[in-house]
Design an enzyme around this catalytic site. Structure first.
Site, PDB file in Angstrom:
ATOM      1  N   ASP A 112       4.325  -4.567   3.182  1.00 12.63           N
ATOM      2  CA  ASP A 112       3.225  -5.166   4.267  1.00 12.63           C
ATOM      3  C   ASP A 112       3.407  -6.062   5.609  1.00 12.63           C
ATOM      4  OD1 ASP A 112      -0.147  -5.880   4.724  1.00 12.63           O
ATOM      5  OD2 ASP A 112      -0.224  -5.470   2.755  1.00 12.63           O
TER       6      ASP A 112
ATOM      7  N   ASP B  95      -3.497  -1.784  -6.266  1.00 16.40           N
ATOM      8  CA  ASP B  95      -4.382  -2.329  -7.239  1.00 16.40           C
ATOM      9  C   ASP B  95      -5.235  -3.092  -5.503  1.00 16.40           C
ATOM     10  OD1 ASP B  95      -3.888  -5.513  -8.213  1.00 16.40           O
ATOM     11  OD2 ASP B  95      -2.646  -4.350  -6.403  1.00 16.40           O
TER      12      ASP B  95
ATOM     13  N   ASP C  74       6.152   0.316  -2.832  1.00 14.55           N
ATOM     14  CA  ASP C  74       5.193   1.001  -3.046  1.00 14.55           C
ATOM     15  C   ASP C  74       4.304   0.546  -1.676  1.00 14.55           C
ATOM     16  OD1 ASP C  74       4.348  -1.656  -3.654  1.00 14.55           O
ATOM     17  OD2 ASP C  74       2.868  -1.738  -4.716  1.00 14.55           O
TER      18      ASP C  74
ATOM     19  N   GLY D 148       3.055  -2.691  -8.723  1.00 13.27           N
ATOM     20  CA  GLY D 148       2.749  -2.193  -7.649  1.00 13.27           C
ATOM     21  C   GLY D 148       3.743  -0.882  -7.748  1.00 13.27           C
TER      22      GLY D 148
ATOM     23  N   ARG E 249      -5.073   0.790  -9.107  1.00 11.65           N
ATOM     24  CA  ARG E 249      -3.218   1.112  -9.691  1.00 11.65           C
ATOM     25  C   ARG E 249      -3.202   3.483 -10.076  1.00 11.65           C
ATOM     26  NH1 ARG E 249      -0.612  -2.671  -8.999  1.00 11.65           N
ATOM     27  NH2 ARG E 249      -0.978  -5.091  -9.196  1.00 11.65           N
TER      28      ARG E 249
END
Length: 178
Positions: A100, A158, A97, A43, A164
């Protein structure tokens, strides 16, 4: 592809301005330190490529790839492809990226710390704190954008290896992934 995007969350122009800003900040901080920028595939590729274009000092780049799978008791992570650079005594910045849950990033940080870098910092384009695993105590040192708990795709992010290549970060429509 774009018909599955509910809305643009962060425009291409906003992303480019923020990436340039982050690169300028890190250029100033690391201008005499020859840092190693490490990306965790896949990513991060788009952000990584743009970031290093704007970083205006000597640096080295490297990548690693991790894999995780759900076992009967917990999620197991392993390094599929490790970095090739010797980072012992070097200043290292992980480019990410999206920050999370933090589970993968926590694993990567522990793995890289075992290689004895002089310093280890995290630069993430997106931070999604609502999803953070409470057991993960990491904090990003540099954050581009903080986002809500939405299903974001584009600019490297993605869904099943698609989206992406969108030049912006968008929110995926629920019917596209349910």
């Amino acid at each position: 592809m774009e018909e599955n995007i509910q809305r643009v969350l962060i425009s291409q122009e906003e992303i480019q301005a923020k990436v340039q800003e982050l690169a300028a900040i890190l250029t100033e901080e690391y201008k005499d330190k020859d840092p190693v920028f490490i990306g965790v595939l896949k990513g991060v590729v788009v952000f990584f490529g743009d970031f290093v274009k704007y970083f205006k000092a000597h640096c080295q780049i490297d990548f690693m790839w991790i894999s995780s799978y759900q076992g009967t008791e917990s999620t197991h992570m392993e390094v599929v492809r490790d970095i090739s650079a010797d980072i012992k005594g070097r200043h290292v910045v992980i480019l990410e990226d999206i920050f999370d849950t933090g589970n993968s990033l926590d694993f990567v940080c522990k793995h890289l710390q075992s290689k004895e870098p002089a310093s280890l910092k995290i630069c993430t384009l997106l931070d999604k704190p609502e999803r953070r695993n409470p057991a993960v105590t990491l904090q990003a040192d540099y954050v581009g954008f903080t986002i809500d708990n939405v299903f974001a795709v584009g600019y490297g992010l993605d869904y099943n290896e698609h989206y992406r290549n969108l030049p912006y970060v968008g929110v995926l429509k629920p019917e596209a992934y349910m």
